[in-house]
Write a protein that holds these residues in place. Structure first.
Motif, PDB file in Angstrom:
ATOM      1  N   SER A  95     -27.354 -35.152 -22.862  1.00 33.44           N
ATOM      2  CA  SER A  95     -28.371 -36.022 -23.675  1.00 33.44           C
ATOM      3  C   SER A  95     -29.943 -35.159 -23.876  1.00 33.44           C
ATOM      4  CB  SER A  95     -28.680 -37.433 -23.134  1.00 33.44           C
ATOM      5  OG  SER A  95     -27.559 -38.332 -23.204  1.00 33.44           O
ATOM      6  N   ARG A  96     -30.122 -34.833 -24.926  1.00 30.02           N
ATOM      7  CA  ARG A  96     -31.349 -34.000 -25.280  1.00 30.02           C
ATOM      8  C   ARG A  96     -32.472 -34.872 -26.098  1.00 30.02           C
ATOM      9  NH1 ARG A  96     -33.068 -30.477 -29.250  1.00 30.02           N
ATOM     10  NH2 ARG A  96     -34.064 -28.514 -28.488  1.00 30.02           N
ATOM     11  N   ILE A  97     -33.675 -35.113 -25.181  1.00 28.75           N
ATOM     12  CA  ILE A  97     -34.582 -35.582 -26.176  1.00 28.75           C
ATOM     13  C   ILE A  97     -36.001 -34.535 -26.196  1.00 28.75           C
ATOM     14  CG2 ILE A  97     -36.371 -37.255 -25.789  1.00 28.75           C
ATOM     15  CD1 ILE A  97     -34.504 -38.883 -24.211  1.00 28.75           C
ATOM     16  N   SER A  98     -36.278 -34.101 -27.539  1.00 31.72           N
ATOM     17  CA  SER A  98     -37.455 -33.204 -27.587  1.00 31.72           C
ATOM     18  C   SER A  98     -38.403 -33.882 -28.351  1.00 31.72           C
ATOM     19  CB  SER A  98     -36.598 -32.140 -28.433  1.00 31.72           C
ATOM     20  OG  SER A  98     -37.696 -31.074 -28.788  1.00 31.72           O
ATOM     21  N   GLN A  99     -39.670 -33.322 -27.941  1.00 27.66           N
ATOM     22  CA  GLN A  99     -40.914 -33.965 -28.822  1.00 27.66           C
ATOM     23  C   GLN A  99     -41.653 -32.678 -28.952  1.00 27.66           C
ATOM     24  OE1 GLN A  99     -42.065 -37.413 -29.341  1.00 27.66           O
ATOM     25  NE2 GLN A  99     -43.196 -36.562 -30.880  1.00 27.66           N
ATOM     26  N   LEU A 100     -41.882 -32.710 -30.448  1.00 27.97           N
ATOM     27  CA  LEU A 100     -42.642 -31.544 -30.937  1.00 27.97           C
ATOM     28  C   LEU A 100     -44.026 -31.677 -31.584  1.00 27.97           C
ATOM     29  CD1 LEU A 100     -43.274 -28.326 -31.875  1.00 27.97           C
ATOM     30  CD2 LEU A 100     -41.777 -28.946 -33.756  1.00 27.97           C
ATOM     31  N   TYR A 101     -45.078 -31.374 -31.185  1.00 24.39           N
ATOM     32  CA  TYR A 101     -46.340 -31.811 -31.740  1.00 24.39           C
ATOM     33  C   TYR A 101     -47.145 -30.489 -32.447  1.00 24.39           C
ATOM     34  CZ  TYR A 101     -46.308 -35.952 -28.568  1.00 24.39           C
ATOM     35  OH  TYR A 101     -45.981 -37.078 -27.865  1.00 24.39           O
ATOM     36  N   LEU A 121     -25.862 -36.373 -27.169  1.00 25.84           N
ATOM     37  CA  LEU A 121     -26.887 -37.535 -27.889  1.00 25.84           C
ATOM     38  C   LEU A 121     -28.189 -36.405 -27.968  1.00 25.84           C
ATOM     39  CD1 LEU A 121     -27.954 -40.103 -28.785  1.00 25.84           C
ATOM     40  CD2 LEU A 121     -28.569 -40.582 -26.316  1.00 25.84           C
ATOM     41  N   THR A 122     -28.651 -36.445 -29.210  1.00 28.74           N
ATOM     42  CA  THR A 122     -30.140 -35.883 -29.372  1.00 28.74           C
ATOM     43  C   THR A 122     -30.844 -36.554 -30.244  1.00 28.74           C
ATOM     44  OG1 THR A 122     -28.669 -33.531 -29.504  1.00 28.74           O
ATOM     45  CG2 THR A 122     -31.020 -33.786 -30.462  1.00 28.74           C
ATOM     46  N   ARG A 123     -32.111 -36.524 -29.577  1.00 28.01           N
ATOM     47  CA  ARG A 123     -33.225 -37.064 -30.530  1.00 28.01           C
ATOM     48  C   ARG A 123     -34.323 -36.090 -30.561  1.00 28.01           C
ATOM     49  NH1 ARG A 123     -35.563 -42.151 -32.303  1.00 28.01           N
ATOM     50  NH2 ARG A 123     -37.900 -41.481 -32.641  1.00 28.01           N
ATOM     51  N   ASN A 124     -34.947 -35.635 -31.767  1.00 29.08           N
ATOM     52  CA  ASN A 124     -35.609 -34.638 -31.962  1.00 29.08           C
ATOM     53  C   ASN A 124     -36.627 -35.375 -32.866  1.00 29.08           C
ATOM     54  OD1 ASN A 124     -34.318 -32.200 -30.933  1.00 29.08           O
ATOM     55  ND2 ASN A 124     -33.112 -32.550 -33.116  1.00 29.08           N
ATOM     56  N   SER A 125     -38.079 -35.388 -32.060  1.00 26.74           N
ATOM     57  CA  SER A 125     -39.326 -36.030 -32.825  1.00 26.74           C
ATOM     58  C   SER A 125     -40.191 -34.999 -33.037  1.00 26.74           C
ATOM     59  CB  SER A 125     -39.769 -37.208 -31.898  1.00 26.74           C
ATOM     60  OG  SER A 125     -38.937 -38.123 -31.582  1.00 26.74           O
ATOM     61  N   THR A 126     -40.784 -35.066 -34.015  1.00 30.10           N
ATOM     62  CA  THR A 126     -41.696 -34.010 -34.806  1.00 30.10           C
ATOM     63  C   THR A 126     -42.830 -34.705 -35.286  1.00 30.10           C
ATOM     64  OG1 THR A 126     -39.897 -32.551 -35.141  1.00 30.10           O
ATOM     65  CG2 THR A 126     -42.075 -31.892 -36.339  1.00 30.10           C
ATOM     66  N   GLN A 127     -43.992 -34.116 -34.814  1.00 27.12           N
ATOM     67  CA  GLN A 127     -45.238 -34.823 -35.115  1.00 27.12           C
ATOM     68  C   GLN A 127     -46.099 -33.672 -35.673  1.00 27.12           C
ATOM     69  OE1 GLN A 127     -46.993 -38.090 -33.095  1.00 27.12           O
ATOM     70  NE2 GLN A 127     -48.995 -37.771 -33.834  1.00 27.12           N
ATOM     71  N   TYR A 154     -36.743 -37.595 -36.087  1.00 29.73           N
ATOM     72  CA  TYR A 154     -37.566 -38.311 -36.505  1.00 29.73           C
ATOM     73  C   TYR A 154     -38.885 -37.368 -36.835  1.00 29.73           C
ATOM     74  CZ  TYR A 154     -41.267 -41.971 -35.758  1.00 29.73           C
ATOM     75  OH  TYR A 154     -42.346 -42.886 -36.169  1.00 29.73           O
ATOM     76  N   THR A 155     -39.603 -37.798 -38.014  1.00 29.95           N
ATOM     77  CA  THR A 155     -40.663 -36.770 -38.297  1.00 29.95           C
ATOM     78  C   THR A 155     -41.815 -37.526 -38.755  1.00 29.95           C
ATOM     79  OG1 THR A 155     -40.045 -36.437 -40.633  1.00 29.95           O
ATOM     80  CG2 THR A 155     -39.167 -34.996 -38.931  1.00 29.95           C
ATOM     81  N   ILE A 156     -43.064 -37.309 -38.265  1.00 25.69           N
ATOM     82  CA  ILE A 156     -44.408 -37.524 -39.088  1.00 25.69           C
ATOM     83  C   ILE A 156     -45.065 -36.567 -39.451  1.00 25.69           C
ATOM     84  CG2 ILE A 156     -46.510 -39.037 -38.571  1.00 25.69           C
ATOM     85  CD1 ILE A 156     -44.967 -40.654 -36.339  1.00 25.69           C
ATOM     86  N   VAL A 157     -45.642 -36.757 -40.526  1.00 29.96           N
ATOM     87  CA  VAL A 157     -46.485 -35.613 -40.988  1.00 29.96           C
ATOM     88  C   VAL A 157     -47.924 -36.224 -41.642  1.00 29.96           C
ATOM     89  CG1 VAL A 157     -46.774 -33.840 -43.058  1.00 29.96           C
ATOM     90  CG2 VAL A 157     -44.580 -34.097 -41.918  1.00 29.96           C
TER      91      VAL A 157
END
Length: 211
Positions: A95-101, A121-127, A154-157
């Motif tokens: 299971s991999r959880i990554s958060q990019l700011y 299971l992978t969750r990549n969040s990019t903000q 999951y992305t937020i710009v």
């Protein structure tokens, strides 16, 4: 969680007006037969006029259940450019959880390519925050999944100022009982005039059980 249990970290700092032609490569290997959890922090700072390429590769050995988390913080100053490539080839029990700011200043460019080939299971969040006029960001992602694999991007710009550009392109190829999730949000603030922003998500389901 990542802050509390961080095991190691990496700082990449590039002085003003330095162009690095070679790609900086970071390879991580999680040995699930020995260690069941990996947590890391990465901080990248590009000063004015810098250019750089960064490749982050995630691999694992063994087949026990494991967890890997990472937090990446990137600051791109005026007229700087960064190409970030992320590749995941782990195993079905990881299971991999990554958060990019990312924070960009005026006339900066950020290109991100996120590829998931083997995972559990992978969750990549990019903000991404566009904080200076003339900034441009391009987010792309590809996932090829089968069995019970699950990939979530999951992305937020955030367009805080005007005259900026952003684009997103994510594509999935899903087989057997795999699942692909994409959620993209773009925030255009009231004074962010002359904003250009687009988003595309296309998927190919090879079976009736893929979603």
């Amino acid at each position: 969680f990542n802050t509390s249990f961080a095991q190691d970290g990496l700082l990449i700092y590039i002085p003003r007006r330095v162009a690095i032609e070679e790609t900086i490569q970071l390879v991580t290997l999680l040995q699930s037969n020995i260690e069941l959890m990996s947590n890391r922090r990465i901080l990248v700072v590009l000063e004015e006029g810098d250019k750089a390429n960064l490749l982050i590769c995630d691999h694992s050995s063994g087949n026990k259940h494991s967890l890997s988390t990472q937090v990446i913080e990137i600051f791109i100053k005026e007229n700087a450019s960064l190409n970030l490539f992320e590749l995941e080839e782990t195993n079905s029990n990881n299971s991999r959880i990554s958060q990019l700011y990312v924070k960009q200043h005026s006339n900066s460019t950020f290109n991100n390519c996120n590829i998931t080939l083997i995972n559990g299971l992978t969750r990549n969040s990019t903000q991404v925050t566009l904080a200076g006029e003339g900034a441009e960001t391009n987010l792309t992602g590809l996932a090829i999944c089968d069995k019970e694999q699950h990939t979530d991007n999951y992305t937020i710009v955030d367009h805080k100022v005007g005259h900026c550009k952003s684009s997103e392109l994510y594509k999935y190829v899903l087989d057997e009982h795999s699942t692909g999730v994409f959620t993209g949000k773009m925030l255009i603030r009231q004074d962010a005039q002359q904003t250009v922003s687009q988003q595309t998500n296309r998927n190919l389901c090879l079976t009736k059980c893929a979603h």
